[in-house]
Design an enzyme around this catalytic site. Structure first.
Site, PDB file in Angstrom:
ATOM      1  CG  ASP A   7      78.713  69.747  -7.264  1.00 51.41           C
ATOM      2  OD1 ASP A   7      77.900  70.507  -6.424  1.00 51.41           O
ATOM      3  OD2 ASP A   7      78.925  68.808  -7.342  1.00 51.41           O
ATOM      4  CB  CYS A  64      79.584  68.836  -3.838  1.00 45.50           C
ATOM      5  SG  CYS A  64      79.487  67.371  -2.545  1.00 45.50           S
ATOM      6  CB  THR A  66      76.594  64.242  -0.608  1.00 45.66           C
ATOM      7  OG1 THR A  66      77.910  64.051  -1.080  1.00 45.66           O
ATOM      8  CG2 THR A  66      75.520  63.310  -1.251  1.00 45.66           C
ATOM      9  CG  HIS A  97      89.551  68.811  19.484  1.00 46.75           C
ATOM     10  ND1 HIS A  97      88.884  67.591  20.202  1.00 46.75           N
ATOM     11  CD2 HIS A  97      89.525  69.921  20.502  1.00 46.75           C
ATOM     12  CE1 HIS A  97      88.718  68.127  21.424  1.00 46.75           C
ATOM     13  NE2 HIS A  97      89.233  69.367  21.706  1.00 46.75           N
ATOM     14  CG  HIS A 132      93.355  69.105  20.320  1.00 41.69           C
ATOM     15  ND1 HIS A 132      93.019  68.019  20.420  1.00 41.69           N
ATOM     16  CD2 HIS A 132      92.948  69.569  21.455  1.00 41.69           C
ATOM     17  CE1 HIS A 132      92.028  67.656  21.393  1.00 41.69           C
ATOM     18  NE2 HIS A 132      92.124  68.804  22.066  1.00 41.69           N
TER      19      HIS A 132
HETATM   20  C1  RB5 Z   1      76.332  65.742  -8.444  1.00 38.44           C
HETATM   21  O1  RB5 Z   1      75.126  65.165  -8.739  1.00 38.44           O
HETATM   22  C2  RB5 Z   1      76.655  65.133  -6.947  1.00 38.44           C
HETATM   23  O2  RB5 Z   1      77.302  63.756  -7.167  1.00 38.44           O
HETATM   24  C3  RB5 Z   1      77.575  65.963  -6.351  1.00 38.44           C
HETATM   25  O3  RB5 Z   1      77.293  67.136  -5.923  1.00 38.44           O
HETATM   26  C4  RB5 Z   1      78.096  65.234  -4.772  1.00 38.44           C
HETATM   27  O4  RB5 Z   1      77.085  64.957  -4.261  1.00 38.44           O
HETATM   28  C5  RB5 Z   1      79.239  64.298  -4.691  1.00 38.44           C
HETATM   29  O5  RB5 Z   1      79.705  63.861  -3.835  1.00 38.44           O
END
Ligand code: RB5
Length: 146
Positions: A7, A64, A66, A97, A132
């Site tokens: 993203d 993304c 996080t 695994h 596994h």
């Molecule tokens: C985008 O701002 C952020 O929410 C997305 O990249 C991600 O971290 C969501 O889990």
């Protein structure tokens, strides 16, 4: 063929990943986004997962901010085993695994140096099978229960 997507939060790390795959001579397909404009990670990751389901791509890299949202979305899709990895032990053992077919990164969590090292580990580590394989099979059957 390696499927790659991000993203807006993961765009610059995805560009590093694509450069790295090119340097290694590995074929990839870029599923976007290629814009810094805000977008919704479920929309971006769905076609990448479908390409893995159809066998057009064998592994995926998804990014993304996080790594959490995009991996949660990917894991909703049948046959997908996406692992969010920010350390080398996880990157190695999720292949050995869990036979993970996708690695997820949080671009706001790790830098490109570590991410590319984890990507190499992920791509080069085989699944161990055996006990596994039984567990992975049971795990994948869970999604058919509701
Ligand atoms: C985008 O701002 C952020 O929410 C997305 O990249 C991600 O971290 C969501 O889990």
């Amino acid at each position: 063929m390696i499927a790659v997507c991000c993203d807006h939060g993961g765009l610059s790390l995805k560009q590093e990943v694509l450069r790295h795959l090119e340097e290694k001579g590995l074929e990839y397909k870029d599923f976007g986004t290629n814009s810094p404009e805000s977008c919704d990670y479920p929309d971006i990751v769905k076609p990448l997962c479908q390409a893995i389901q159809r066998g057009e791509c064998d592994k995926g890299v998804i990014i993304c901010g996080t790594g959490i949202g995009i991996s949660m979305a990917a894991n909703k899709m049948k046959g997908i085993r996406a692992a969010l990895c920010h350390d080398s032990f996880s990157a190695e053992f999720t292949r050995r695994h869990n036979d993970s077919n996708i690695i997820a990164f949080g671009a706001r969590v790790i830098g490109p140096g570590l991410a590319l090292q984890l990507l190499d580990i992920f791509l080069n580590t085989p699944f161990e099978g055996g006990r596994h394989a039984v567990r992975v099979e049971k795990m994948m059957a869970l999604e058919q229960l509701d």
